[in-house]
Scaffold this motif. Structure first.
Motif, PDB file in Angstrom:
ATOM      1  N   ASN A   1      29.817  35.639  42.612  1.00 16.69           N
ATOM      2  CA  ASN A   1      31.050  35.387  43.344  1.00 16.69           C
ATOM      3  C   ASN A   1      32.206  36.140  42.681  1.00 16.69           C
ATOM      4  O   ASN A   1      32.009  36.825  41.676  1.00 16.69           O
ATOM      5  CB  ASN A   1      31.337  33.882  43.438  1.00 16.69           C
ATOM      6  N   ALA A   2      33.390  35.995  43.250  1.00 16.74           N
ATOM      7  CA  ALA A   2      34.551  36.733  42.753  1.00 16.74           C
ATOM      8  C   ALA A   2      34.883  36.361  41.309  1.00 16.74           C
ATOM      9  O   ALA A   2      35.416  37.186  40.572  1.00 16.74           O
ATOM     10  CB  ALA A   2      35.751  36.491  43.663  1.00 16.74           C
TER      11      ALA A   2
ATOM     12  N   VAL B   1      31.754  38.249  39.122  1.00 21.12           N
ATOM     13  CA  VAL B   1      31.426  39.671  39.276  1.00 21.12           C
ATOM     14  C   VAL B   1      32.005  40.525  38.151  1.00 21.12           C
ATOM     15  O   VAL B   1      31.359  41.448  37.673  1.00 21.12           O
ATOM     16  CB  VAL B   1      31.833  40.207  40.670  1.00 21.12           C
TER      17      VAL B   1
ATOM     18  N   ILE C   1      40.208  42.143  41.036  1.00 18.57           N
ATOM     19  CA  ILE C   1      39.671  41.022  41.811  1.00 18.57           C
ATOM     20  C   ILE C   1      40.833  40.178  42.313  1.00 18.57           C
ATOM     21  O   ILE C   1      41.628  39.659  41.529  1.00 18.57           O
ATOM     22  CB  ILE C   1      38.724  40.145  40.953  1.00 18.57           C
TER      23      ILE C   1
ATOM     24  N   LEU D   1      38.529  43.897  45.278  1.00 16.48           N
ATOM     25  CA  LEU D   1      37.798  42.857  46.009  1.00 16.48           C
ATOM     26  C   LEU D   1      38.836  41.826  46.421  1.00 16.48           C
ATOM     27  O   LEU D   1      39.434  41.160  45.569  1.00 16.48           O
ATOM     28  CB  LEU D   1      36.733  42.218  45.110  1.00 16.48           C
TER      29      LEU D   1
ATOM     30  N   GLU E   1      31.214  36.074  50.595  1.00 17.29           N
ATOM     31  CA  GLU E   1      31.694  36.433  49.259  1.00 17.29           C
ATOM     32  C   GLU E   1      30.556  37.000  48.412  1.00 17.29           C
ATOM     33  O   GLU E   1      30.727  37.998  47.712  1.00 17.29           O
ATOM     34  CB  GLU E   1      32.289  35.206  48.575  1.00 17.29           C
ATOM     35  N   ASP E   2      29.395  36.381  48.482  1.00 18.77           N
ATOM     36  CA  ASP E   2      28.232  36.826  47.723  1.00 18.77           C
ATOM     37  C   ASP E   2      27.854  38.261  48.079  1.00 18.77           C
ATOM     38  O   ASP E   2      27.629  39.097  47.201  1.00 18.77           O
ATOM     39  CB  ASP E   2      27.060  35.872  47.981  1.00 18.77           C
TER      40      ASP E   2
ATOM     41  N   CYS F   1      30.479  40.765  46.769  1.00 19.78           N
ATOM     42  CA  CYS F   1      30.370  40.960  45.315  1.00 19.78           C
ATOM     43  C   CYS F   1      29.157  41.817  44.965  1.00 19.78           C
ATOM     44  O   CYS F   1      29.235  42.692  44.105  1.00 19.78           O
ATOM     45  CB  CYS F   1      30.300  39.615  44.611  1.00 19.78           C
TER      46      CYS F   1
END
Length: 108
Positions: free
Chosen positions: A2-3, A6, A22, A32, A58-59, A62
């Motif tokens: 996830n964010a 990552v 991020i 991101l 999100e996954d 990333c």
């Protein structure tokens, strides 16, 4: 992935923190960003977005960012299976391992 995680994964494979942003848009960085529809990934330069991609997950966003940046590391030879000295003193190819950022190293 996830964010929040990552950045740690990217650091673990040698991607400098200075090339990633991020959650905020920043010049000369891979960004991101969360959006109302999901997430965006892009390179920002001179106020423009390049290689822009949008994701609802999100996954997936990333993993996309991770893949783009790790591929660049592989191409320049910074990441890959490294030789490991055997007990006989010769150099042999090491078995690939998976490292988790923040986790203690394990022995095979």
């Amino acid at each position: 992935m996830n964010a929040e995680s990552v950045q740690g994964w990217l650091l673990a494979v040698g991607v400098p923190a200075e090339v990633v942003s991020i959650g905020a848009e920043a010049e000369h960085k891979w960004c991101l960003l969360p959006t109302e529809e999901g997430f965006e990934v892009f390179w920002r330069e001179q106020g423009n977005r390049y290689d822009w991609a949008a994701f609802t997950s999100e996954d997936v966003a990333c993993h996309y960012l991770f893949g783009r940046l790790v591929w660049a590391q592989v191409v320049r030879g910074a990441v890959g299976v490294l030789p490991q000295a055997a007990k006989t003193g010769t150099t042999e190819a090491a078995e690939p391992t998976t490292a988790v950022p923040g986790a203690a190293p394990t022995e095979a």
